[in-house]
Design an enzyme around this catalytic site. Structure first.
Site, PDB file in Angstrom:
ATOM      1  N   ALA A  54       0.641  -1.154  -0.083  1.00  0.00           N
ATOM      2  CA  ALA A  54       0.097  -0.214  -0.112  1.00  0.00           C
ATOM      3  C   ALA A  54       0.963   1.289   0.078  1.00  0.00           C
ATOM      4  O   ALA A  54       0.296   2.235  -0.479  1.00  0.00           O
ATOM      5  CB  ALA A  54      -0.911  -0.052   1.130  1.00  0.00           C
ATOM      6  N   ASN A 101      -6.130   3.608  10.368  1.00  0.00           N
ATOM      7  CA  ASN A 101      -5.494   2.264  10.995  1.00  0.00           C
ATOM      8  C   ASN A 101      -5.473   2.092  12.511  1.00  0.00           C
ATOM      9  O   ASN A 101      -5.249   1.372  13.131  1.00  0.00           O
ATOM     10  CB  ASN A 101      -4.159   2.125  10.305  1.00  0.00           C
ATOM     11  CG  ASN A 101      -3.463   3.632  10.232  1.00  0.00           C
ATOM     12  OD1 ASN A 101      -3.816   4.468   9.715  1.00  0.00           O
ATOM     13  ND2 ASN A 101      -2.257   3.513  10.697  1.00  0.00           N
ATOM     14  N   GLN A 158      -7.137  -0.744   5.138  1.00  0.00           N
ATOM     15  CA  GLN A 158      -7.716  -1.284   6.640  1.00  0.00           C
ATOM     16  C   GLN A 158      -9.006  -1.728   6.373  1.00  0.00           C
ATOM     17  O   GLN A 158      -9.721  -2.244   7.177  1.00  0.00           O
ATOM     18  CB  GLN A 158      -7.493  -0.347   7.837  1.00  0.00           C
ATOM     19  CG  GLN A 158      -6.192   0.061   8.173  1.00  0.00           C
ATOM     20  CD  GLN A 158      -5.551  -1.187   8.966  1.00  0.00           C
ATOM     21  OE1 GLN A 158      -6.208  -2.020   9.175  1.00  0.00           O
ATOM     22  NE2 GLN A 158      -4.315  -1.118   8.877  1.00  0.00           N
ATOM     23  N   ALA A 200      -1.816  -7.065   0.635  1.00  0.00           N
ATOM     24  CA  ALA A 200      -2.127  -8.205   0.996  1.00  0.00           C
ATOM     25  C   ALA A 200      -2.254  -8.563   2.603  1.00  0.00           C
ATOM     26  O   ALA A 200      -2.780  -9.308   3.178  1.00  0.00           O
ATOM     27  CB  ALA A 200      -1.319  -9.314   0.151  1.00  0.00           C
ATOM     28  N   HIS A 201      -0.882  -8.014   3.194  1.00  0.00           N
ATOM     29  CA  HIS A 201      -0.476  -8.400   4.474  1.00  0.00           C
ATOM     30  C   HIS A 201      -1.581  -7.938   5.463  1.00  0.00           C
ATOM     31  O   HIS A 201      -1.285  -8.382   6.608  1.00  0.00           O
ATOM     32  CB  HIS A 201       0.906  -8.228   4.833  1.00  0.00           C
ATOM     33  CG  HIS A 201       1.205  -6.654   5.160  1.00  0.00           C
ATOM     34  ND1 HIS A 201       1.277  -6.286   6.493  1.00  0.00           N
ATOM     35  CD2 HIS A 201       1.677  -5.690   4.306  1.00  0.00           C
ATOM     36  CE1 HIS A 201       1.604  -5.131   6.485  1.00  0.00           C
ATOM     37  NE2 HIS A 201       1.882  -4.672   5.344  1.00  0.00           N
ATOM     38  N   THR A 232       9.495  -7.178 -12.767  1.00  0.00           N
ATOM     39  CA  THR A 232       9.120  -8.567 -12.729  1.00  0.00           C
ATOM     40  C   THR A 232       8.062  -8.665 -11.718  1.00  0.00           C
ATOM     41  O   THR A 232       8.264  -8.452 -10.381  1.00  0.00           O
ATOM     42  CB  THR A 232      10.366  -9.486 -12.594  1.00  0.00           C
ATOM     43  OG1 THR A 232      11.091  -9.260 -13.672  1.00  0.00           O
ATOM     44  CG2 THR A 232      10.070 -10.917 -12.640  1.00  0.00           C
ATOM     45  N   CYS A 281       3.441   1.855  12.479  1.00  0.00           N
ATOM     46  CA  CYS A 281       4.352   2.495  11.490  1.00  0.00           C
ATOM     47  C   CYS A 281       5.153   3.717  11.984  1.00  0.00           C
ATOM     48  O   CYS A 281       6.297   3.873  11.429  1.00  0.00           O
ATOM     49  CB  CYS A 281       3.585   3.159  10.324  1.00  0.00           C
ATOM     50  SG  CYS A 281       2.298   1.655   9.525  1.00  0.00           S
TER      51      CYS A 281
HETATM   52  C1  LIG Z   1      -0.407  -0.692   6.669  1.00  0.00           C
HETATM   53  C2  LIG Z   1      -0.864   0.452   6.031  1.00  0.00           C
HETATM   54  C3  LIG Z   1      -0.089   1.091   5.039  1.00  0.00           C
HETATM   55  C4  LIG Z   1       1.101   0.329   4.407  1.00  0.00           C
HETATM   56  O1  LIG Z   1       0.978  -0.702   3.594  1.00  0.00           O
HETATM   57  P1  LIG Z   1       2.307  -1.454   3.394  1.00  0.00           P
HETATM   58  O2  LIG Z   1       1.794  -2.660   2.341  1.00  0.00           O
HETATM   59  O3  LIG Z   1       3.005  -2.052   4.323  1.00  0.00           O
HETATM   60  O4  LIG Z   1       3.211  -0.508   2.574  1.00  0.00           O
HETATM   61  C5  LIG Z   1      -0.875   2.095   4.238  1.00  0.00           C
HETATM   62  N1  LIG Z   1      -1.916   2.622   4.656  1.00  0.00           N
HETATM   63  C6  LIG Z   1      -2.737   2.198   5.806  1.00  0.00           C
HETATM   64  C7  LIG Z   1      -3.816   2.895   6.323  1.00  0.00           C
HETATM   65  C8  LIG Z   1      -2.110   1.177   6.270  1.00  0.00           C
HETATM   66  O5  LIG Z   1      -2.843   0.398   7.365  1.00  0.00           O
END
Ligand SMILES: *Cc1c(COP(=O)(O)O)cnc(C)c1O
Length: 388
Positions: free
Chosen positions: A70, A150, A178, A199-200, A239, A325
């Protein structure tokens, strides 16, 4: 250990891990290789995943651009639109509670001469729609407001925001990281033109994300931020991360099938946790919106208790004070500050974020631990009650 930090990242669902294994073992082709079956199989796996991710958000598969997460999607959306529409305008609008990936990308554009408006939010974290309306000008090219925060979980009135943007012919981006997988998200119903997610945060692997880019009404133009082989229809070279993308697709398919169950499950346990803590302890307040909120998120403020001290007293519970973060820095959360909390109140706040694998037994243990530790800390420093 009890894991209550699902807004920072989620445990990959075992079914996702299983789905990824073939592309890590024998099906290791480059999805851009056109001359042999290894490449064809990889491309097919990528396109299956693209269809699944698109289906989760009501998009056309051709509107999905794979990224590394993201953070990259947010950067590509803001910088890519600012560059592509430079002939039309130089003004962007976003909000004070956005993720750093959006705020710092906006700041970067500001240093390059663009104009940026940062909208305030109310005490629940909802963006001020009047301020948004007043901020829009002839030179505004993009509005970016997140779907769900978040830290506190507050949901934004995206359909209203997108309507305002449409009326003014301004593109609308949302960081839906989120929200996707936790609440129903449909790009048509929301009227968004660009949307970031990863994805995570939805039981998939780390290092793979997507940017939804609208293809019609209007067709969004985007200047690539990564130059190279012209992958992803020229919008993002490199890639493709085939195992990650396959995992993302599997995670999206599971969320599509199980989202309602997951939401009911986390919501019930979240409210149980809230009640368990509140019934055992005075001076607990909710940060964020009481109802317009993600089903899995509970951000609480403990009067006269340092959240970090509380965490130290519960080493068996994994959760965050402030945003994961920015937790490497000692600054109080910019989100909680934007909601009007003092530094001290922000430092007294803890985020509990539940997930698919959270159990009732875990929640009851955490409620008991929080009540016990907070009461102990207050007994240790009773004079703080007087000075607060
Ligand atoms: C976790 C998060 C991100 C960052 O996502 P990544 O895939 O870890 O770079 C960005 N925006 C929000 C609202 C998030 O919760």
């Amino acid at each position: 250990m009890i894991y209550l930090d699902n807004n920072a990242t989620t445990k990959p669902d075992p079914r996702v891990v299983e789905a990824m294994l073939p592309s890590l073992r024998e099906a290791y082709g480059n999805a851009a290789s056109r001359s042999h079956p290894f490449g064809w199989a990889a491309e097919e796996a990528v396109e299956t995943a693209r269809g699944r991710v698109a289906a989760l958000i009501g998009a056309d598969p051709r509107e999905i651009v794979w990224t590394s997460g993201a953070t990259e999607s947010d950067n590509l959306a803001l910088k890519g639109v600012a560059e592509a529409y430079a002939d039309r305008g130089d003004h962007l609008v976003t909000a004070a509670t956005e993720h750093k990936a959006v705020l710092d990308a906006a700041r970067h554009l500001e240093r390059q001469g663009k104009r940026v408006t940062i909208l305030p939010v109310d005490k629940f974290g909802v963006v001020d729609l009047d301020a948004l309306r007043d901020s829009l000008t002839e030179r505004t090219v993009l509005v970016s407001v997140m779907l769900a925060n978040n830290e506190v979980g507050t949901l934004a009135p995206l359909a209203e925001i997108s309507r305002l943007c449409r009326e003014h012919g301004i593109l609308f981006h949302t960081d839906a990281t989120q929200g996707v997988g936790k609440v129903p998200v449909d790009v048509e119903a929301l009227g968004v033109d660009l949307m970031s997610f990863t994805a995570h945060k939805m039981y998939g692997p780390k290092g793979v994300g997507a940017l939804y880019v609208r293809r019609r009404n209007p067709r969004v133009r985007l200047t690539a931020q990564m130059d190279g082989g012209g992958h992803e229809r020229g919008m993002r070279s490199g890639t493709l991360n085939v195992p990650g993308i396959v995992g993302f697709g599997a995670a999206a398919e599971l969320c599509r099938q199980e989202m309602a169950r997951d939401a009911a499950h986390t919501c019930r346990l979240r409210d149980r946790l809230h009640e368990g803590i509140q019934s055992g302890l005075d001076g607990v307040a909710l940060n964020g919106h009481p109802t317009e909120r993600l089903p899995n998120t509970l951000n609480l403020r403990f009067e006269d208790v340092e959240a970090d001290a509380l965490l130290l007293g519960m080493p068996q519970v994994a959760l965050s004070s402030g945003s994961a973060c920015t937790s490497a820095s000692v600054e109080p959360s910019h989100v909680l500050r934007a909601l009007g909390l003092t530094d001290a109140q922000a430092r007294s706040s803890l985020r509990f974020s539940l997930g698919r694998f959270t159990t009732e037994e875990e929640i009851d243990r955490v409620a008991e631990r929080v009540v016990h530790e907070a009461a102990r800390l207050r007994r240790l420093a009773p004079e703080r009650v007087l000075t607060a």
